[in-house]
Write a protein that holds these residues in place. Structure first.
Motif, PDB file in Angstrom:
ATOM      1  N   LEU A   1      27.078 -16.829  20.803  1.00  0.00           N
ATOM      2  CA  LEU A   1      25.696 -17.211  21.083  1.00  0.00           C
ATOM      3  C   LEU A   1      25.639 -18.728  21.176  1.00  0.00           C
ATOM      4  O   LEU A   1      26.155 -19.429  20.310  1.00  0.00           O
ATOM      5  N   ALA A   2      24.990 -19.244  22.221  1.00  0.00           N
ATOM      6  CA  ALA A   2      24.836 -20.692  22.340  1.00  0.00           C
ATOM      7  C   ALA A   2      23.652 -21.005  23.244  1.00  0.00           C
ATOM      8  O   ALA A   2      23.357 -20.261  24.190  1.00  0.00           O
ATOM      9  N   TRP A   3      22.993 -22.131  22.952  1.00  0.00           N
ATOM     10  CA  TRP A   3      21.833 -22.578  23.723  1.00  0.00           C
ATOM     11  C   TRP A   3      22.179 -23.852  24.479  1.00  0.00           C
ATOM     12  O   TRP A   3      22.922 -24.716  23.968  1.00  0.00           O
ATOM     13  N   ASP A   4      21.615 -24.011  25.670  1.00  0.00           N
ATOM     14  CA  ASP A   4      21.793 -25.257  26.394  1.00  0.00           C
ATOM     15  C   ASP A   4      20.646 -26.213  26.062  1.00  0.00           C
ATOM     16  O   ASP A   4      19.780 -25.912  25.224  1.00  0.00           O
TER      17      ASP A   4
ATOM     18  N   SER B   1      35.118 -14.432  22.704  1.00  0.00           N
ATOM     19  CA  SER B   1      34.471 -14.413  21.398  1.00  0.00           C
ATOM     20  C   SER B   1      33.436 -15.532  21.334  1.00  0.00           C
ATOM     21  O   SER B   1      32.329 -15.385  21.816  1.00  0.00           O
ATOM     22  N   GLY B   2      33.803 -16.702  20.801  1.00  0.00           N
ATOM     23  CA  GLY B   2      32.823 -17.761  20.649  1.00  0.00           C
ATOM     24  C   GLY B   2      32.470 -18.448  21.953  1.00  0.00           C
ATOM     25  O   GLY B   2      33.241 -18.465  22.917  1.00  0.00           O
ATOM     26  N   ILE B   3      31.265 -19.052  21.978  1.00  0.00           N
ATOM     27  CA  ILE B   3      30.814 -19.876  23.093  1.00  0.00           C
ATOM     28  C   ILE B   3      30.104 -21.086  22.519  1.00  0.00           C
ATOM     29  O   ILE B   3      29.400 -20.986  21.500  1.00  0.00           O
ATOM     30  N   ALA B   4      30.306 -22.240  23.150  1.00  0.00           N
ATOM     31  CA  ALA B   4      29.600 -23.466  22.780  1.00  0.00           C
ATOM     32  C   ALA B   4      29.217 -24.180  24.064  1.00  0.00           C
ATOM     33  O   ALA B   4      29.865 -24.023  25.103  1.00  0.00           O
ATOM     34  N   ILE B   5      28.150 -24.966  23.999  1.00  0.00           N
ATOM     35  CA  ILE B   5      27.669 -25.677  25.172  1.00  0.00           C
ATOM     36  C   ILE B   5      27.535 -27.153  24.836  1.00  0.00           C
ATOM     37  O   ILE B   5      26.935 -27.519  23.822  1.00  0.00           O
TER      38      ILE B   5
ATOM     39  N   ASP C   1      26.258 -29.956  30.435  1.00  0.00           N
ATOM     40  CA  ASP C   1      26.138 -28.910  31.449  1.00  0.00           C
ATOM     41  C   ASP C   1      27.401 -28.070  31.562  1.00  0.00           C
ATOM     42  O   ASP C   1      27.683 -27.485  32.602  1.00  0.00           O
ATOM     43  N   THR C   2      28.161 -27.982  30.451  1.00  0.00           N
ATOM     44  CA  THR C   2      29.387 -27.177  30.442  1.00  0.00           C
ATOM     45  C   THR C   2      29.389 -26.234  29.248  1.00  0.00           C
ATOM     46  O   THR C   2      29.096 -26.653  28.126  1.00  0.00           O
ATOM     47  N   ALA C   3      29.706 -24.972  29.509  1.00  0.00           N
ATOM     48  CA  ALA C   3      29.901 -23.996  28.437  1.00  0.00           C
ATOM     49  C   ALA C   3      31.399 -23.807  28.229  1.00  0.00           C
ATOM     50  O   ALA C   3      32.191 -23.857  29.185  1.00  0.00           O
ATOM     51  N   TYR C   4      31.787 -23.596  26.972  1.00  0.00           N
ATOM     52  CA  TYR C   4      33.182 -23.377  26.594  1.00  0.00           C
ATOM     53  C   TYR C   4      33.271 -22.012  25.930  1.00  0.00           C
ATOM     54  O   TYR C   4      32.538 -21.738  24.968  1.00  0.00           O
TER      55      TYR C   4
END
Length: 359
Positions: A218-221, A279-283, A286-289
């Motif tokens: 889960l991640a928010w921009d 699995s994990g996501i981070a932002i 303007d780039t998501a990982y």
């Protein structure tokens, strides 16, 4: 408050995992030189090693990290430049398969209340608890999420609105993902006390979105939009832009497919499961990982409005299975490996935490 969602506890399943989360990855050599992930970050720095399935990762306001070890149930505190220090062993953790001590999150009011939240698997269910970092008994804030040997979800995070979001899995009962009365196969939106959040799509329900198979990121921009990663079964993994009340199709649709006249929402991007198992996501900006387990790589995704540009893989095979990625208060990107989880090729020093400093 304790919030037991009546009628929501499903039968515990202990069957073997499906193809997307059970295939053994190919072995890869450890990197000989520090690895980079792009122009916004410097080369990798190893900040911890010898950990036991580090799953949850979050940061205290001062920059120290909190790390949850899935199988031991330990919560560690890490100051960069120092060894991790055990803070507590969370009571009631039952580690089996993909279950155990999973996501952790820090209260938005941590400076005043010193409270940490954790998502864990117990003998009877998955649940969210909270406790003071300086001691005291944990309090159950939400329980009754069906548990199994696989598909437990587990990521929790506070959103920009100050509310608690939780990604859950279907626990092997695919019908639960489409059942609005079940918390499984959902993204939940809760108050810090564990009650259904005001303004949810259905009043009195914790469900924010449904039709998920196994949400672990889960991640928010910067615009406050929520993105989530989801494991596919045999074909396609997903990154979804989450909208309140939207149905993401599982088990009727895996990846992009027939929306049934708008009933289902298609993902923004998909990969073959062998390339991701995200699995994990981070932002950052303007780039998501996105961290890939079976894919053993970190995916970088350019965000453009409501779309995602062409994904690029970095760290391909260099560190093995990648579990969690987070942006620290100082802008650094932190990444955990997951080679000791029973599916990885264990290398000297595993499992480890890497830090990529901002440039």
């Amino acid at each position: 408050m304790r919030n037991t969602w009546a009628g929501s506890v499903l039968t515990m399943l202990l069957a073997a995992g499906l193809a997307a989360c059970s295939t053994e990855p190919e072995a890869a050599a450890s990197p000989e030189t520090p690895a980079g992930i792009g122009p916004g970050f410097g080369a990798a720095e190893e900040v911890a090693r010898g950990l036991d399935v580090p799953w949850g990762l979050t940061f205290l306001p001062g920059g120290d990290a909190l790390i949850a070890e899935r199988d031991t149930g330990r919560l560690l505190r890490l100051t960069p430049g120092s060894e991790p220090v055990p803070v507590t062993t969370v009571p009631g953790v039952q580690a089996r398969g993909e279950g155990g001590l999973l996501g952790v999150a820090v209260s938005p009011a941590f400076s005043q209340d010193n409270v940490v939240y954790a998502y864990l698997t117990t003998e009877s269910d998955n649940r969210i608890i909270r406790f003071r970092l300086d001691g005291g008994d944990p309090e159950v804030v939400f329980d009754g999420i069906a548990a199994a040997g696989y598909h437990n979800g587990g990521r929790i995070a506070f959103g920009p609105d100050g509310l608690l979001y939780a990604g859950t899995g279907d626990a092997g009962d695919t019908a639960g993902s489409q059942n609005p009365a079940s918390p499984n196969g959902k993204i939940l939106r809760l108050t810090p006390d564990g009650a259904p959040a005001p303004g949810n799509p259905t009043a009195g329900s914790p469900v924010y979105s449904l039709g998920h198979r196994n949400v672990q990121g889960l991640a928010w921009d910067d615009d406050g939009r929520l993105f989530a990663t989801e494991f596919g079964q045999n074909d396609l993994d997903e990154v979804n832009l989450i909208r309140p009340g939207a149905n993401y199709g599982w088990p009727e649709v895996e990846g992009e497919g027939d929306t049934d006249n708008g009933r289902y929402t298609n993902p923004l991007v998909t990969w073959p499961v062998r390339e991701a198992s995200p699995s994990g996501i981070a932002i950052a900006g303007d780039t998501a990982y996105v961290a890939g387990l079976r894919g053993e790589r970190l995916w970088t995704l350019p965000l453009t409005g409501d779309t995602i540009g062409e994904p690029t893989a970095v760290l391909d095979g260099q560190y093995g299975r990648l579990r969690t990625v987070q942006i620290a208060p100082d802008g650094a990107l932190w990444l955990t490996t997951s080679n000791t989880d029973g599916r990885g090729d264990i290398r000297d020093g595993d499992d480890r935490i890497l830090r990529f400093p901002p440039r």
